[in-house]
Write an enzyme that holds these catalytic residues in place. Structure first.
Site, PDB file in Angstrom:
ATOM      1  N   LYS A  84      28.126 -50.948   5.463  1.00  0.00           N
ATOM      2  CA  LYS A  84      29.237 -51.855   7.002  1.00  0.00           C
ATOM      3  C   LYS A  84      30.696 -51.810   6.162  1.00  0.00           C
ATOM      4  O   LYS A  84      31.150 -51.234   7.437  1.00  0.00           O
ATOM      5  CB  LYS A  84      28.568 -52.913   6.993  1.00  0.00           C
ATOM      6  N   ARG A 120      24.039 -62.845  11.542  1.00  0.00           N
ATOM      7  CA  ARG A 120      23.192 -62.778  10.746  1.00  0.00           C
ATOM      8  C   ARG A 120      22.147 -63.185  11.333  1.00  0.00           C
ATOM      9  O   ARG A 120      20.598 -62.987  10.123  1.00  0.00           O
ATOM     10  CB  ARG A 120      23.936 -62.908   9.028  1.00  0.00           C
ATOM     11  N   ARG A 136      27.789 -51.104  -7.986  1.00  0.00           N
ATOM     12  CA  ARG A 136      29.009 -51.597  -6.888  1.00  0.00           C
ATOM     13  C   ARG A 136      30.592 -52.739  -8.238  1.00  0.00           C
ATOM     14  O   ARG A 136      29.413 -53.485  -8.814  1.00  0.00           O
ATOM     15  CB  ARG A 136      28.759 -52.274  -5.985  1.00  0.00           C
ATOM     16  N   ARG A 172      30.667 -58.760  -8.461  1.00  0.00           N
ATOM     17  CA  ARG A 172      30.753 -59.522  -7.728  1.00  0.00           C
ATOM     18  C   ARG A 172      29.410 -60.140  -7.976  1.00  0.00           C
ATOM     19  O   ARG A 172      27.782 -59.967  -8.382  1.00  0.00           O
ATOM     20  CB  ARG A 172      30.096 -58.909  -6.206  1.00  0.00           C
ATOM     21  N   ARG A 225      18.591 -61.262  -1.832  1.00  0.00           N
ATOM     22  CA  ARG A 225      19.875 -60.916  -0.224  1.00  0.00           C
ATOM     23  C   ARG A 225      18.419 -60.169   0.341  1.00  0.00           C
ATOM     24  O   ARG A 225      18.980 -60.052   2.037  1.00  0.00           O
ATOM     25  CB  ARG A 225      20.798 -60.240  -0.918  1.00  0.00           C
TER      26      ARG A 225
END
Ligand code: AMP
Length: 217
Positions: free
Chosen positions: A13, A87, A126, A159, A170
């Site tokens: 996204k 969401r 990531r 992160r 998540r």
């Protein structure tokens, strides 16, 4: 143009939003980025959001809805792309209501579809630059020098919510609370489903094609 990007964490996204806003002159509104900024500035809102974010749960609707309504007010007439918001069903309904008060509506919902196994690899690998926000991947998008940002040499970080354990939470949160939005929007708007398991470039081309057609109408 007012766009909502839907998709699991790691579906791309953020990456696609950056391309879309650059091409169509829209404002990129990422609820996750806004929350991280609030946390970094030590605001009350940031403090309230902290524990939810770190565990991979959703921040309560009332906090998010107010925060995003303020952000949307500042959008230019050209429009905006919402990334990570709404969401929950409640957030989507409140968003529609608040736009309708100004005689507006979401023009299109871009639904990025991708398997959990693919997104897990994407997210846990990531790394990002704490200074400029550039995003890398330890296998697919390596920086020129290992662990360092190409732009400013800052040490790249993971992160805290990109670890395997939090990513599992998540994804579970996404399937339980966010995926039902696809059906809500299929009944209340125009949804464009797109296979986001492909390369970022392929996804971008397909999205541009769809949005160019929308702009031309
Ligand atoms: P993201 O960067 O979009 O993956 O968001 C990071 C975290 O911020 C999420 O795991 C949630 O804890 C929180 N968050 C972001 N957007 C929302 C939202 N629309 N509703 C509730 N929580 C959110």
């Amino acid at each position: 143009m007012r766009i909502v990007l839907l998709g699991a964490p790691g579906s791309g996204k953020g990456t696609q939003c950056k391309q879309i806003v650059a091409r169509y002159g829209l404002l990129h509104l990422s609820s996750g980025d806004i929350l991280r900024q609030e946390r970094a500035s030590g605001t009350e809102l940031g403090k309230k959001a902290q524990s939810y974010m770190d565990s991979g749960a959703l921040v309560p609707d009332e906090i998010i809805i107010e925060m995003m309504a303020k952000a949307i007010e500042k959008a230019p007439d050209a429009g905006f792309v919402l990334d990570g918001f709404p969401r929950t069903l409640n957030q989507a309904v409140e968003l529609d209501k608040s736009l309708a008060r100004d005689g507006l509506a979401i023009d299109i919902i871009l639904n990025l579809e991708v398997d959990d196994s693919i997104v897990t690899g994407r997210i846990t690998g990531r790394r990002s630059c704490p200074k400029c926000g550039a995003v890398y991947h330890i296998e697919n998008m390596k920086p020129k020098s290992e662990g360092l940002c190409d732009n400013d040499d800052a040490e790249l970080i993971q992160r805290p919510d990109d670890t395997a354990e939090v990513v599992a939470n998540r994804l579970e949160t996404y399937h339980r609370q966010t995926k039902p939005l696809v059906n809500y929007y299929k009944n209340n708007g125009t949804v464009f489903d797109i296979d986001a398991g492909r390369s970022a470039d392929e996804v971008k081309v397909a999205l541009f094609e769809k949005l160019d057609a929308l702009v031309a109408t």
